[in-house]
Scaffold this motif. Structure first.
Motif, PDB file in Angstrom:
ATOM      1  N   UNK A  95      -6.863 -18.606 -66.852  1.00 26.82           N
ATOM      2  CA  UNK A  95      -7.485 -17.025 -67.494  1.00 26.82           C
ATOM      3  C   UNK A  95      -6.466 -15.966 -67.857  1.00 26.82           C
ATOM      4  N   UNK A  96      -6.765 -15.391 -68.857  1.00 30.10           N
ATOM      5  CA  UNK A  96      -5.884 -14.521 -69.404  1.00 30.10           C
ATOM      6  C   UNK A  96      -6.708 -13.223 -69.319  1.00 30.10           C
ATOM      7  N   UNK A  97      -6.130 -12.207 -68.701  1.00 23.56           N
ATOM      8  CA  UNK A  97      -6.484 -10.672 -68.882  1.00 23.56           C
ATOM      9  C   UNK A  97      -5.981  -9.743 -69.596  1.00 23.56           C
ATOM     10  N   UNK A  98      -6.574  -9.272 -70.418  1.00 25.98           N
ATOM     11  CA  UNK A  98      -6.039  -8.043 -71.277  1.00 25.98           C
ATOM     12  C   UNK A  98      -5.964  -6.896 -70.428  1.00 25.98           C
ATOM     13  N   UNK A  99      -4.959  -6.233 -70.035  1.00 27.27           N
ATOM     14  CA  UNK A  99      -4.856  -4.805 -69.363  1.00 27.27           C
ATOM     15  C   UNK A  99      -4.021  -4.065 -69.953  1.00 27.27           C
ATOM     16  N   UNK A 100      -3.852  -4.256 -71.496  1.00 23.19           N
ATOM     17  CA  UNK A 100      -3.218  -3.372 -72.182  1.00 23.19           C
ATOM     18  C   UNK A 100      -3.874  -1.945 -72.321  1.00 23.19           C
ATOM     19  N   UNK A 101      -3.314  -0.682 -72.076  1.00 20.82           N
ATOM     20  CA  UNK A 101      -4.192   0.475 -72.161  1.00 20.82           C
ATOM     21  C   UNK A 101      -4.179   0.694 -73.408  1.00 20.82           C
ATOM     22  N   UNK A 102      -3.401   0.077 -74.418  1.00 21.37           N
ATOM     23  CA  UNK A 102      -3.582   0.870 -75.980  1.00 21.37           C
ATOM     24  C   UNK A 102      -4.304  -0.357 -76.581  1.00 21.37           C
ATOM     25  N   UNK A 103      -5.763  -0.308 -76.296  1.00 19.34           N
ATOM     26  CA  UNK A 103      -6.411  -1.245 -76.990  1.00 19.34           C
ATOM     27  C   UNK A 103      -5.785  -2.357 -77.499  1.00 19.34           C
ATOM     28  N   UNK A 104      -5.648  -3.284 -76.600  1.00 17.36           N
ATOM     29  CA  UNK A 104      -4.971  -4.454 -76.590  1.00 17.36           C
ATOM     30  C   UNK A 104      -5.754  -5.589 -77.547  1.00 17.36           C
ATOM     31  N   UNK A 105      -5.199  -6.364 -78.033  1.00 17.60           N
ATOM     32  CA  UNK A 105      -5.736  -7.304 -79.100  1.00 17.60           C
ATOM     33  C   UNK A 105      -5.694  -8.827 -78.715  1.00 17.60           C
ATOM     34  N   UNK A 106      -5.620  -9.088 -77.214  1.00 10.37           N
ATOM     35  CA  UNK A 106      -5.354 -10.399 -76.804  1.00 10.37           C
ATOM     36  C   UNK A 106      -6.208 -11.305 -77.053  1.00 10.37           C
ATOM     37  N   UNK A 107      -7.535 -10.848 -77.118  1.00  9.10           N
ATOM     38  CA  UNK A 107      -8.850 -11.916 -77.455  1.00  9.10           C
ATOM     39  C   UNK A 107      -8.720 -12.137 -79.174  1.00  9.10           C
ATOM     40  N   UNK A 108      -8.495 -11.154 -79.689  1.00 11.13           N
ATOM     41  CA  UNK A 108      -8.416 -11.154 -81.217  1.00 11.13           C
ATOM     42  C   UNK A 108      -7.360 -12.163 -81.527  1.00 11.13           C
TER      43      UNK A 108
END
Length: 439
Positions: A224-237
């Motif tokens: 599982x990968x979690x996007x905890x970037x506070x600056x509108x992260x683009x992990x899923x994109x």
């Protein structure tokens, strides 16, 4: 009288040729039965006169002895070496011993069953019998099969010969197989790796996606990968592609937090996740007014929920180490990936990140960190890459370089199929190093 003499002579001649008949006749005459009653007494043949026959095989005293005899014969046929002590013991006390067999047979009743004492002794011996090699290590009875070569001259020769010529895998393939084994190791518990940096745009999110997809490829359980970037992260994109993500239901980490108390199964959790193959992802918040509001306590709630369903989690932390959720991320992290670049500024920031961690109570994480240098911008020949690698390798557990690759540098969809072999190999090394830190 002459007649009687002649009869005796003829009887003597016949007796010489038929000793068995003579003995029977003489015995009947002595007993006086054959002349008056005509009965034939039962004569037990003399063992000395009976013809020699092949002796019957000796019977073992118990199942335990039979098993030990089978094991001994198997070891002899397969060439298994035994120690000198066991060898001497087997010679001193033969398994098949004729006197003991006779005594047991004599004591047995006519029905063929052993007496109670002998039966109990046999059961006790069977219970204490050593475990046979066939049970403890059945693989010793099967010849080891040489691994099949894949690709290259060895693979071509194997394919053309229909498997008759098997030179085994090459050194490169053996290294690849070793990496796969390290990645796929079974884990006891749930573990979390945080990917962070002090500078943006140096391959942090692409590393998270590439390593996550690699873990999903080789592990039996999905990561599982979690996007905890506070600056509108683009992990899923980066994992799904911009077009697919826009068409998907816009579930984010904020939506999961609102309903975290109602999630009591993996099926319920899947409603708030996205899937890139076997890699499961939690999208970061895209609204700038909300994205920076994720606190350490909220992240820990997400992490606790994830730990009940996934053995490996990756957390894309965004840029910096001082935003609100960072203390919760570092508190729950089992190891770290520090993203860096070959530019002078990227190398300096990687060192500054490790220094900050060591001076703020995370010295263990800093010492066991994995520094990943991504050649994203393909720096000029003026930059001494070897000097940067040597400078950073001494202050972390492992340093791994990701070569320049258009599939990473473009900042778009990251898929393993379009990456160069060297890039995929680097992601395998990172994934293996991560799992090494768990065990």
């Amino acid at each position: 009288m002459p007649d009687s003499v002649d009869n005796e002579a003829s009887d003597a001649a016949s007796n010489e040729g038929q000793p068995e008949l003579r003995r029977r006749r003489d015995r009947r005459r002595a007993e006086g039965d054959d002349a008056w009653t005509g009965t034939m007494p039962i004569i037990t043949p003399n063992d000395s006169d009976a013809p020699a026959s092949t002796p019957a095989p000796l019977q073992s005293r118990s199942w335990a002895e039979a098993a030990a005899a089978a094991d001994a014969s198997t070891e002899t046929s397969t060439g298994t070496e035994t120690d000198s002590t066991s060898g001497d013991a087997s010679r001193e006390e033969p398994i098949r011993e004729e006197p003991r067999r006779e005594s047991v047979t004599a004591a047995a009743p006519a029905s063929g069953a052993f007496p109670p004492n002998a039966a109990r002794a046999g059961r006790a011996a069977a219970a204490n019998a050593p475990i046979s090699d066939f049970i403890s290590s059945p693989g010793s009875f099967v010849k080891e099969q040489k691994p099949r070569p894949i690709g290259g001259f060895r693979g071509m020769l194997y394919k053309l010969s229909g498997g008759a010529w098997n030179l085994g895998p090459s050194a490169k393939q053996r290294e690849e197989d070793e990496l796969a084994l390290r990645i796929s190791r079974q884990l006891q518990g749930s573990y979390n790796t945080a990917v962070l940096s002090l500078k943006g745009g140096i391959g942090k999110t692409s590393t998270t996606v590439g390593v996550g997809l690699t873990l999903a490829e080789f592990r039996g359980d999905p990561p599982c990968a979690i996007d905890a970037n506070p600056d509108s992260g683009d992990l899923v994109e980066r994992a799904l592609g911009e077009g697919i993500y826009q068409k998907a239901t816009p579930r984010t980490i904020t939506d999961l937090l609102k309903n975290v108390d109602n999630v009591d199964s993996l099926t319920a959790l899947a409603r708030y996740m996205h899937h890139a193959g076997r890699l499961h992802l939690i999208a970061g918040e895209q609204d700038p007014e909300v994205s920076d509001s994720l606190t350490a306590e909220e992240y820990l709630r997400i992490r606790q929920l994830i730990s009940g369903y996934y053995s490996v989690a990756l957390t894309d932390c965004g840029t910096g180490v001082t935003h609100n959720a960072m203390s919760g991320i570092l508190q729950s992290a089992d190891n770290l990936i520090i993203a860096a670049g070959y530019a002078v500024s990227g190398a300096k920031r990687a060192r500054s990140t490790l220094q900050w961690l060591a001076s703020h109570g995370y010295e263990e994480l800093a010492r066991n960190a994995i520094v990943v240098i991504t050649d994203k911008d393909e720096v000029s020949s003026r930059v001494d890459k070897d000097a940067i690698e040597e400078h950073l390798s001494g202050i972390c557990r492992q340093l791994i370089a990701v070569p320049h690759d258009r599939g990473v540098a473009d900042g778009d969809l990251v898929t393993l199929d379009v990456l160069r072999p060297d890039t995929r190999r680097a992601y395998k090394e990172i994934a293996a190093a991560i799992v090494d830190g768990y065990v």
